[in-house]
Scaffold this active site. Sequence first.
Site: not given
Ligand code: MG
Length: 338
Positions: A125, A173, A206, A230
């Site tokens: 982001y 990850k 995952d 998120d």
């Molecule tokens: Mg969201």
Amino acid sequence: MTHRVTILPGDGIGPEVMEATLHVLDATGVSFEWDRHESLGAAGLEEYDNALPDHILDSVRENGVALKGPVTTPVGTGFRSVNVELRQRLDLYANVRPCRSLPGLDTPFDNVDLIIFRENTEGLYAGIEDYDEKSEVAEAIARVSRKGSERIIRFCFDYARKNGRKLVTLAHKANILKQTSGMFLSIGENIAKEYDDLAFNDRIIDNMCMQLVARPDEYDCIVTTNLFGDILSDLAAGLVGGLGVVAGANFGDDCAVFEAVHGSAPDIAGQQLANPTALIRTAAMMLEHLGEQTAASAVAEAVEDAYRNGNTLTPDVGGSASTMEFAEDLAQRVAERT
Ligand code: MG
Ligand code: NAI
């Protein structure tokens, strides 16, 4: 003591859930002065030619606390997310999202009690994205800093310790993203050694998702980078009744912005169909932050009562009450307790 708080109703269902929440806050008897600003996002562009006008940032800085509704971000084109920019400009690095089962709600598990700690200012982001027309290649760069990682991971461990939690899980990850996720994981492993009263483990993202939908009761506090956080928080919301019930808060060193996990829900906006529970529980987190513990507990317990009773719930959680009908019922339950 009167608390001066910046109110940002946002758009979509924002104004409806904000009205409901302010009604419930009224019933607590806590003294507030609302510093209200409507012009975020598209409304800000129209009025000030700025989706995030400076006077709104100034208001949050000055008051130190804001209660915020969702703001629509155009998909694919248009202005950058005001929500992301607000968190970055105010350096609100810790996004805390508790997801706890509510009594009376029919969900696959009845013992979920998770808190997601999402790094809120960097990662994918960071806003470093471009498109090269010649090669027709689009790129986004994830920026992960040592400082940014250390502060969110420490925030999570400190919060866990202070709130009597037992386990911190770091989601990453690092097998594929060896630099960004790799650094985040190794910083977490080192910090964990300083908190020997708390258990620590890590999961590849995952597998984390699979674990959460299969056995959420094995997890407690989860700390992760921006995008993973998120996604995980919407997943965790789905485990406990959906986006209509999950609260959230953004903390920095100087100020805090309290906002639910959900977005502006254009599909149900303006129809009194929105569930204000998420923003009301968010307001309970704000009361706690302001040191109004009695009122915070009263709101939290009143919400549980209303769900146990089940007669005034909104459609997303199986009821038929309107946004304001739910809020009226809740306000009464709060008033009885304070
Ligand atoms: Mg969201
Ligand atoms: P969304 O969270 O707005 O909605 C997803 C689904 O959940 C929809 O079916 C919606 O009706 C339902 N829902 C959400 N909140 C609800 C509530 N309180 N009561 C009942 N049902 C509820 O996510 P979506 O559709 O992906 O995004 C819509 C807009 O919101 C986008 O412009 C997005 O950028 C923005 N957004 C803003 C956020 C913020 O201001 N912090 C956070 C997430 C999205």
